[in-house]
Design an enzyme around this catalytic site. Structure first.
Site, PDB file in Angstrom:
ATOM      1  N   ARG A  18     -10.044 -40.730  98.407  1.00 43.54           N
ATOM      2  CA  ARG A  18     -11.089 -39.946  98.561  1.00 43.54           C
ATOM      3  C   ARG A  18     -10.624 -38.604  99.013  1.00 43.54           C
ATOM      4  NH1 ARG A  18     -14.530 -41.945 103.734  1.00 43.54           N
ATOM      5  NH2 ARG A  18     -14.968 -39.969 104.339  1.00 43.54           N
ATOM      6  N   HIS A  57     -10.591 -47.923  99.512  1.00 44.63           N
ATOM      7  CA  HIS A  57     -11.323 -47.840 100.973  1.00 44.63           C
ATOM      8  C   HIS A  57     -12.466 -48.866 101.165  1.00 44.63           C
ATOM      9  CE1 HIS A  57     -13.136 -45.407 104.139  1.00 44.63           C
ATOM     10  NE2 HIS A  57     -14.129 -45.820 103.790  1.00 44.63           N
ATOM     11  N   ILE A  58     -12.066 -49.476 102.347  1.00 47.35           N
ATOM     12  CA  ILE A  58     -12.920 -50.693 102.523  1.00 47.35           C
ATOM     13  C   ILE A  58     -13.982 -50.216 103.818  1.00 47.35           C
ATOM     14  CG2 ILE A  58     -13.243 -53.243 103.368  1.00 47.35           C
ATOM     15  CD1 ILE A  58     -10.832 -53.754 101.638  1.00 47.35           C
ATOM     16  N   HIS A  66     -17.134 -45.958  97.400  1.00 47.35           N
ATOM     17  CA  HIS A  66     -16.455 -47.040  97.848  1.00 47.35           C
ATOM     18  C   HIS A  66     -16.467 -48.195  96.764  1.00 47.35           C
ATOM     19  CE1 HIS A  66     -17.001 -46.254 101.979  1.00 47.35           C
ATOM     20  NE2 HIS A  66     -18.585 -45.703 102.013  1.00 47.35           N
TER      21      HIS A  66
END
Length: 173
Positions: free
Chosen positions: A138, A91-92, A148
């Site tokens: 997530r 996840h960015i 993150h």
């Protein structure tokens, strides 16, 4: 008579102002609605197909840092959901990752879809033939490697978390 003449001049100047203002407004509106359709620099008024440059001249100060070969961009990866393969979703922030992550657990058509219950933040994503996780994100495992987590953190963390969760040592791909 002098007052009537002055009123006529005021009315005609107001009328002229409204007409000119309307024309300018319509020209501006037209440029927003159909950008690139009118080219005032062209003798015929419109840009021809040959004149249209789809890619503007690159900025001379911009230096391209990353070159990806075609084979890397068009590669295919075999993912065996019934095997031991695991998708790890990195996840960015600020890239639409939350929306994409939700789509992975809610909208992907699978033999056994992820079980997402109302009120729960995480979904259960099991393989079709056994109760093992095929997705590490997530929305399926939570922030198991920290909030993150970057590539390095995920690389070091994911195998241990999955082995602990499934109570056995496995070599996943």
């Amino acid at each position: 008579n002098l007052l009537t003449g002055r009123n006529m001049v005021e009315r005609s100047s107001k009328f002229l102002f409204i007409v000119v203002g309307s024309v300018l407004f319509m020209l501006i509106l037209y440029q927003y609605v159909a950008p690139g359709m009118m080219n005032f620099g062209s003798p015929h008024g419109y840009a021809l197909e040959d004149d249209a440059d789809l890619f503007p001249t690159p900025d001379p100060h911009y230096v391209k840092k990353y070159y990806f070969p075609i084979r890397a961009l068009e590669r295919t990866v075999d993912f065996e959901i019934k095997g031991d393969d695991v998708i790890v979703f990195l996840h960015i922030q600020k890239t639409g990752g939350t929306t994409f992550g939700r789509h992975l657990v809610q909208n992907v058509r699978l033999e056994v879809p992820c079980d997402c219950r109302p009120g729960q933040k995480k979904c259960t994503c099991y393989r079709p033939n056994r109760k093992e996780t095929w997705l590490f994100s997530r929305f399926s495992t939570g922030w198991s490697c920290g909030l993150h987590a970057d590539w390095t953190e995920l690389t070091n963390c994911v195998p241990g978390v999955l082995n602990k969760k499934e109570n056995r040592m496995k070599n996943q791909r």
